[in-house]
Write a protein that holds these residues in place. Structure first.
Motif, PDB file in Angstrom:
ATOM      1  N   TRP A  56      58.539  28.712  74.902  1.00  0.00           N
ATOM      2  CA  TRP A  56      58.488  28.841  74.244  1.00  0.00           C
ATOM      3  C   TRP A  56      56.972  28.125  73.560  1.00  0.00           C
ATOM      4  O   TRP A  56      57.464  26.434  73.863  1.00  0.00           O
ATOM      5  N   TYR A  57      56.127  27.976  72.537  1.00  0.00           N
ATOM      6  CA  TYR A  57      55.946  27.779  72.615  1.00  0.00           C
ATOM      7  C   TYR A  57      56.203  25.934  71.565  1.00  0.00           C
ATOM      8  O   TYR A  57      56.046  25.729  71.527  1.00  0.00           O
ATOM      9  N   ARG A  58      56.948  27.105  70.911  1.00  0.00           N
ATOM     10  CA  ARG A  58      58.129  26.928  69.392  1.00  0.00           C
ATOM     11  C   ARG A  58      59.147  27.201  69.765  1.00  0.00           C
ATOM     12  O   ARG A  58      58.946  28.542  70.099  1.00  0.00           O
ATOM     13  N   PHE A  59      59.801  26.323  69.534  1.00  0.00           N
ATOM     14  CA  PHE A  59      61.644  26.860  70.247  1.00  0.00           C
ATOM     15  C   PHE A  59      61.970  27.423  68.718  1.00  0.00           C
ATOM     16  O   PHE A  59      61.755  26.829  67.738  1.00  0.00           O
ATOM     17  N   GLU A  77      43.245  31.681  77.658  1.00  0.00           N
ATOM     18  CA  GLU A  77      44.882  30.850  77.566  1.00  0.00           C
ATOM     19  C   GLU A  77      45.435  31.913  76.827  1.00  0.00           C
ATOM     20  O   GLU A  77      45.019  32.734  76.247  1.00  0.00           O
ATOM     21  N   PRO A  78      46.989  31.684  77.204  1.00  0.00           N
ATOM     22  CA  PRO A  78      47.829  33.107  76.428  1.00  0.00           C
ATOM     23  C   PRO A  78      47.395  32.433  74.962  1.00  0.00           C
ATOM     24  O   PRO A  78      47.674  31.469  74.537  1.00  0.00           O
ATOM     25  N   GLU A  79      48.096  33.732  74.339  1.00  0.00           N
ATOM     26  CA  GLU A  79      47.836  33.394  72.263  1.00  0.00           C
ATOM     27  C   GLU A  79      48.671  33.811  71.827  1.00  0.00           C
ATOM     28  O   GLU A  79      50.306  33.873  72.844  1.00  0.00           O
ATOM     29  N   ARG A  80      49.271  32.551  71.255  1.00  0.00           N
ATOM     30  CA  ARG A  80      49.994  32.504  70.699  1.00  0.00           C
ATOM     31  C   ARG A  80      51.010  33.384  69.798  1.00  0.00           C
ATOM     32  O   ARG A  80      50.097  33.296  68.544  1.00  0.00           O
ATOM     33  N   MET A  81      51.816  33.297  69.693  1.00  0.00           N
ATOM     34  CA  MET A  81      52.003  34.592  69.295  1.00  0.00           C
ATOM     35  C   MET A  81      53.486  34.357  68.481  1.00  0.00           C
ATOM     36  O   MET A  81      54.319  33.916  68.925  1.00  0.00           O
TER      37      MET A  81
END
Ligand code: 6R9
Length: 713
Positions: free
Chosen positions: A91-94, A312-316
């Motif tokens: 995760w970018y943010r858990f 870059e992968p989009e942050r979803m």
């Protein structure tokens, strides 16, 4: 160039389990299974066998006891269980919030389902990039093995490294054509590697894919394009199945002439076998005769030349939609089932790992087309988020001959094989030699999904195909559930033919009586509901939340209604009896049509059957049985009598078929389900009102049935 997302407690991918170890676990229950005894769950002392330390999920479920401990935990503390499951992803943010769900439509909030709502991740990153970032050698691991329709055609293997490059480039092609986060993208493709690339590229940039099965008519495509208002279509010049070339781009052209599709401004067209030398004549003709609208239609291979490999992968957000998939309701227009990113990926990741006991290095094959949910969850998102090697099969089980599946299994040394009962039944109608002349020694696990699997088909799959070495994973689930719900876990417990066994972690089942709407205590049979949410659950119907609530949450307030019937046995095993609208009431007796079908299928000469009711003034309903015989079996009066007797003997004298109709073919959906809705209309008879038949594989089957049906005369 890219900063890797935060890695949180990632589970090790490096623990290798040997196949010898797995088969040893399975060995003793296997010898016992034939007793078909109901009393198959033996209680062993709990905890002693359980090594789970409660800080993260185990890599594997080794026994029924281990399952029970973890299952109880998943029900008592869903927040902790599903937090640990989410730790399997990057995760970018858990998320700090895990479960936030409401099933009761009567309360102020209404039906509202959220999982991991403040988490941020990207599904494509989790399916491709991260495997390489965690271990650079994965760039060389084969991700996809393409098995074309014609076995002699050159095939290609795609590594994770190559896949990542192509996905990034195609994602840039989408961006170049104006596709942005949240946009809907219709995908109308054959079962080829490029389809996976297209889906993952959408996920990478946050576009919502809506796959329409490549066999659907232009009308169906148009309806689905306009329902989700998609402005771009990804397709292929043609597809090849069973030796025949099918025009895909031409169907899109037809659809785009319809008013509903006026908003579509871009069509991206893959070349089916770009760069490959061989092409059938009819395919070459199709390609050269394509209509081409400049400014709207683009060849993907040309567009790929114009973009770079940086994306870059989009942050979803976890609750951002990942895809829409249309599924036909019993009435009305198709329902656009919406799945979101975090919960769906966590659920398909965990079910794939546990249920199939997937271990690094295993070769996995799912025969489902990506046009239906099994292809989404268990050909792409589940396996790829587990860094699996997956066979993508373009063709059909009977071409060039009925050994096709078994030959592919030998050719690619497939360890785990997942298919549908309809395929199994059609293959078992032929001589066993078509199976036994192949080796199949690589097989460890065999799966089934899509319909109830009758005990004969189960036995055949288990004995002839798996040589009693492989557990049969009879997994029950739905487009709406996102992933497997009631299913054996490979090598963990004993199986019974035709029984889906036990609910997956976090899944609580509840039976209700159809007439009184009251809950039933097992052992019992009733309508199957689910008491609480699980992360893989569909969140809504696209643009139709009210319909979502009506269809799934109003029958039994505070429960998700599945539409299926189920028997829960003394030992807790669940036996799915089929759709609840498939129950007949004859002279006051409730008779599940699946039960009658199972009896008919028991006969040596029967390949498959479909039983429906028709209105009868005396008995309320009569029973009409469509029966497909095996190769070279003659339709005789004697056989008809034998079948009627068989049903009475196996179920009871109150169950007597009124009609036995020998039918060489039954109407089936593209995913192989028998369309009983149409059979009901034929025997009612109400043939002027058959409804939509365009989703059938072969609509002419219906005319043949009508001609031969005594009730339409
Ligand atoms: C995954 C999928 C869902 C319906 C479902 C049920 C039937 C699926 C089954 C099964 C008995 C199984 N079904 N698996 N019935 N045993 N193992 O098939 O999704 O296309 O939405 O169909 O299929 O009736 O309600 P979907």
């Amino acid at each position: 160039l890219t900063s890797p997302p935060l890695q949180i407690n990632r589970t090790s991918h490096h623990e290798i389990h040997t196949s010898a170890a797995s088969s040893a676990i399975w060995a003793s229950p296997l010898n016992n299974y034939q007793r078909k005894s109901v009393n198959t769950i033996r209680s062993r002392s709990l905890s002693t066998e359980t090594t789970w330390n409660e800080s993260s999920l185990p890599e594997k479920i080794k026994s029924l006891d281990e399952y029970k401990v973890l299952y109880d935990f998943s029900i008592k503390d869903p927040n902790r269980f599903w937090k640990m499951a989410a730790e399997r992803l990057d995760w970018y943010r858990f998320p700090t919030k895990i479960k936030n769900t409401e099933f009761d439509y009567r309360c102020e909030r209404g039906v509202d389902i959220k999982w991991y709502e403040d988490g941020i991740l990207n599904a494509c990153y989790n399916c491709v990039d991260r495997h390489i970032e965690h271990d650079h050698s994965t760039a060389q691991q084969v991700a996809l093995i393409f098995e074309p329709d014609t076995p002699t055609e050159s095939r290609h293997h795609v590594t994770y490294g190559e896949l990542l490059r192509d996905v990034k480039k195609f994602a840039n092609v989408l961006k170049k054509h104006g596709v942005k986060k949240g946009d809907r993208v219709t995908v109308y493709m054959p079962m080829v590697v490029e389809t996976c690339i297209a889906l993952l590229a959408c996920a990478r940039i946050g576009a919502i894919h809506s796959v329409v099965f490549g066999g659907f008519s232009a009308n169906n495509v148009a309806e689905r394009v306009s329902d989700c208002d998609s402005k771009i279509i990804i397709t292929s010049d043609f597809g090849v199945r069973g030796g025949k070339c099918s025009p895909l781009k031409a169907k899109i052209d037809q659809a785009l002439k319809m008013k509903q599709c006026s908003a579509v401004n871009t069509v991206l067209v893959f070349q089916r076998n770009h760069g490959m030398p061989e092409m059938k004549d009819d395919c070459a003709d199709l390609r050269s005769s394509l209509e081409w609208k400049d400014g709207r239609d683009f060849w993907v291979h040309e567009e790929m030349e114009k973009v770079n490999e940086i994306c870059e992968p989009e942050r979803m957000n976890a609750e951002d939609p990942l895809f829409i998939l249309y599924t036909s309701g019993s009435t009305g227009k198709p329902k656009g089932i919406v799945h979101t990113t975090g919960g769906y990926l966590t659920y398909t990741n965990l079910t794939f790992k546990y249920v199939f006991d997937y271990n690094p290095g295993d070769v996995y094959m799912c025969t489902a087309d990506v046009g239906w949910i099994t292809g989404h969850s268990y050909a792409i998102y589940g396996p790829m988020s587990n860094r699996a090697t997956t066979v993508i099969f373009e063709g059909v089980p009977t071409y060039p001959d009925v050994s096709r599946y078994w030959n592919i299994i030998d050719k690619h040394q497939v360890n785990i094989f997942y298919t549908a009962p309809t395929a199994i039944r059609s293959l078992m109608a032929h001589d066993d030699k078509y199976v036994t002349h192949t080796s199949r020694q690589s097989l460890k696990v065999l799966g089934s999904v899509g319909e109830p699997i009758n005990p004969e088909a189960w036995e055949w799959y288990h004995t002839v195909v798996g040589e009693k070495r492989c557990p049969i994973i009879d997994s029950w689930w739905q487009t709406e559930t996102g992933g497997m719900m009631i299913t054996p876990i490979a090598h963990a417990w004993e199986l019974e033919p035709g029984v889906a066994t036990l609910p997956f972690f976090g899944v609580q089942t509840k039976l209700f009586d159809k007439a009184t709407k009251k809950p039933l205590n097992p052992p019992n049979s009733g309508e199957l509901c689910i008491s609480d949410s699980w992360p893989g659950q569909a969140r809504t119907l696209y643009g139709a939340h009210e319909r979502f609530v009506d269809v799934y949450f109003k029958q039994y307030p505070n429960y998700y209604f599945t539409g299926d019937g189920c028997e829960i046995k003394e030992n807790g095993y669940h036996h799915i009896t089929g759709r609840v609208d498939d129950v007949l009431v004859i002279s006051g007796h409730n008779i599940g049509t699946a039960e009658v079908e199972a009896a008919l299928d028991h006969h040596d000469h029967v390949s498959e059957s479909a039983v429906v009711g028709y209105p009868d003034p005396k008995k309320n309903q009569g029973m009409y049985c469509f029966v497909t015989l095996k190769d070279d079996v003659e339709e005789t009066e004697e056989l008809r009598k034998q079948l009627i007797k068989l049903v009475r003997d196996m179920i009871g004298a109150h169950v007597t078929p009124d009609f036995i109709h020998f039918a060489p073919n039954l109407p089936k959906t593209r995913s192989g389900k028998i369309m009983r809705r149409i059979l009901r209309k034929i025997v009612e008879p109400d043939i002027s009102n058959l409804g939509d038949t365009s989703t059938l594989t072969d609509p002419s089957v219906v005319d043949d049935l009508i001609k031969k049906c005594p009730r339409t005369k």
